[in-house]
Design a protein around this motif. Structure first.
Motif, short mmCIF file in Angstrom:
data_model
loop_
_atom_site.label_atom_id
_atom_site.label_comp_id
_atom_site.label_asym_id
_atom_site.label_seq_id
_atom_site.Cartn_x
_atom_site.Cartn_y
_atom_site.Cartn_z
N GLN A 1 4.89 -8.37 9.45
CA GLN A 1 5.10 -9.78 9.83
C GLN A 1 6.32 -9.94 10.73
OE1 GLN A 1 5.06 -11.20 5.75
NE2 GLN A 1 3.04 -12.12 6.03
N THR B 1 1.87 -13.69 11.50
CA THR B 1 0.78 -12.98 10.84
C THR B 1 0.76 -13.29 9.35
OG1 THR B 1 0.82 -11.18 12.45
CG2 THR B 1 -0.13 -10.69 10.29
N VAL B 2 -0.43 -13.57 8.85
CA VAL B 2 -0.63 -13.79 7.41
C VAL B 2 -1.49 -12.64 6.89
CG1 VAL B 2 -1.62 -15.30 5.64
CG2 VAL B 2 -0.46 -16.29 7.63
N PRO C 1 5.20 -11.94 14.45
CA PRO C 1 5.47 -13.23 13.80
C PRO C 1 4.21 -14.10 13.71
CG PRO C 1 7.20 -12.71 15.37
CD PRO C 1 6.12 -11.68 15.58
N CYS D 1 -2.43 -3.59 13.05
CA CYS D 1 -2.35 -4.00 11.65
C CYS D 1 -3.15 -3.07 10.75
CB CYS D 1 -2.85 -5.43 11.50
SG CYS D 1 -1.74 -6.71 12.13
N ILE E 1 4.19 -5.07 4.30
CA ILE E 1 3.66 -6.33 4.83
C ILE E 1 4.76 -7.10 5.55
CG2 ILE E 1 2.70 -8.58 4.19
CD1 ILE E 1 1.23 -7.12 1.90
#
Length: 428
Positions: A365, A371-372, A369, A416, A361
């Motif tokens: 990220q 990204t949750v 940048p 993702c 994860i």
């Protein structure tokens, strides 16, 4: 003087989103009850939750200045009761329940915006002759008048599928229906909306098209909208795949029509001093606009997307209204031009044996940048046992993405999905 703001079911993710908000005199966030009690519990007791929340607030040594809701029932109905008891700005309980109760809401919609209301019939899922009393041709949707998201919502095409759907509903409807029945004792329900109490279900005409959702507020009678979202479904057409902000699939004039219909309906219900999000389906070929539902709160699914694009979470509006202030919301002051909430789905049952690691994860990220990643399952979970799942797929994770444009956003979503490995074994 610092304002004390209480958020039922406050999570770490939401606490971070609320960190994007500025209030001149400052504010302190306080959780009220907890996520497990209000969202993921196997069962709810409305009266017990109300008593617990009252005790928490009464034991607080400082001032209680605002209470905001962004979760579905029971939170959505608890907050107006708690706020009214303390003289805080809030919609009336009856105006909230008029929209929470999907049969009552449809009746009111038909009174004021009939051109946008699909055909519907109420029925008792425990009535063996229920199908004979439904005057809507197959196929149609069946769903309880109160449920989480799309839980217990089914498309049925014949009597056999109707029987299967109602059998499933009978098994599981009590989780929400029992506490909702408790909540309904606090208001007067019109005779035509009573039917089988909280165990009433709706059969509704199937409508198709492009789905979008305005979100806004009414403050002391002043209606406003602070954003419109695209609600994109997966290839099956049953489950949401993306929430995209800002909306682009529906023309501006149709977005305005959605906003106008929402205002007419909410004013008809007497709703004031609260937030809302409404959902519509637009048929581009015929120009027909259908009202799906109106929710009496901001959507927590929208919060990170507002922060990414506008520079502040939609909690800014909810807090202003709950403090008795005209809402303020920045526009396009965020880091990204577009943002999306995306699902990581699975369509078959199974037992989770592996979820993405913290390092995987973190690498994602670093690559993208902002990204949750919220993992919604854990090793050992059987997908069919997870709470609050819709009838057609399981949600493994939720992604919040930002980008400079829609093509880049789509590519990031695909990247993702490839970078977040889940593994399963077959469920017995």
């Amino acid at each position: 003087m610092t304002e004390n703001i209480f958020v039922p079911g406050l999570t770490d993710l939401q606490r971070g989103e609320l960190g994007t908000i500025e209030i001149p005199e400052g504010f302190t966030l306080h959780g009220l009850l907890d996520y497990e009690s209000l969202v993921s519990a196997e069962s709810f007791d409305f009266d017990t939750l109300l008593e617990r929340a009252d005790k928490e607030l009464d034991s607080f040594e400082g001032s209680v200045d605002a209470i905001i809701a962004h979760w579905d029932f029971p939170t959505s109905v608890l907050v107006p009761v708690l706020a009214a008891a303390r003289g805080l700005p809030s919609p009336s309980l009856e105006s909230v329940i008029r929209s929470e109760h999907k049969l009552w809401s449809r009746i009111l919609q038909r009174e004021v915006v009939p051109e946008c209301v699909p055909a519907f019939d109420a029925f008792d899922p425990f009535d063996p002759e229920a199908l004979d009393k439904i005057d809507i041709p197959f196929p149609f949707w069946v769903k309880p008048i109160k449920a989480h998201s799309s839980q217990l919502g089914f498309e049925v095409s014949n009597a056999e599928e109707f029987a299967s759907a109602t059998a499933r509903i009978r098994e599981e409807i009590g989780r929400i229906a029992s506490p909702f029945d408790q909540a309904l004792t606090h208001v007067d329900i019109p005779v035509e909306a009573r039917a089988a109490g909280a165990r009433t279900c709706l059969a509704e005409q199937i409508v198709t098209g492009t789905q979008a959702a305005p979100e806004g507020s009414i403050f002391q009678g002043e209606f406003g909208v602070h954003g419109v979202f695209d609600m994109r479904k997966d290839e099956s057409g049953h489950s949401f795949d993306h929430l995209d902000y800002p909306a682009r699939t529906v023309p501006p004039e149709v977005q305005q029509q959605m906003i106008d219909v929402t205002e007419r309906y909410l004013r008809h219900t007497g709703y004031d001093n609260g937030c809302f999000n409404s959902e519509f389906m637009w048929d581009a070929e015929t120009g027909k606009l259908w009202l799906i539902e109106v929710n009496t709160r901001i959507s927590q699914s929208h919060s990170d997307l507002f922060a990414k694009v506008d520079g502040a979470s939609n909690h800014a509006v909810a807090i202003d209204v709950a403090l008795g202030r005209r809402p303020r919301m920045p526009q396009r002051k965020g880091e990204f031009a577009v943002a999306a909430q995306c699902m990581v789905p699975r369509y078959d049952d199974g037992i989770v044996t592996r979820v993405p690691s913290e390092s995987e994860i973190a690498a994602l990220q670093a690559r993208f940048p902002g990204t949750v990643v919220r993992i919604d399952v854990q090793p050992g979970s059987r997908l069919s046992d997870l709470p609050n799942q819709d009838a057609y797929r399981y949600k493994l994770a939720t992604l919040y993405l930002g980008a400079s444009g829609h093509d880049e956003l789509e590519q990031r979503y695909r990247d993702c999905l490839e970078a977040l490995p889940f593994e399963f074994e077959e469920a017995a």
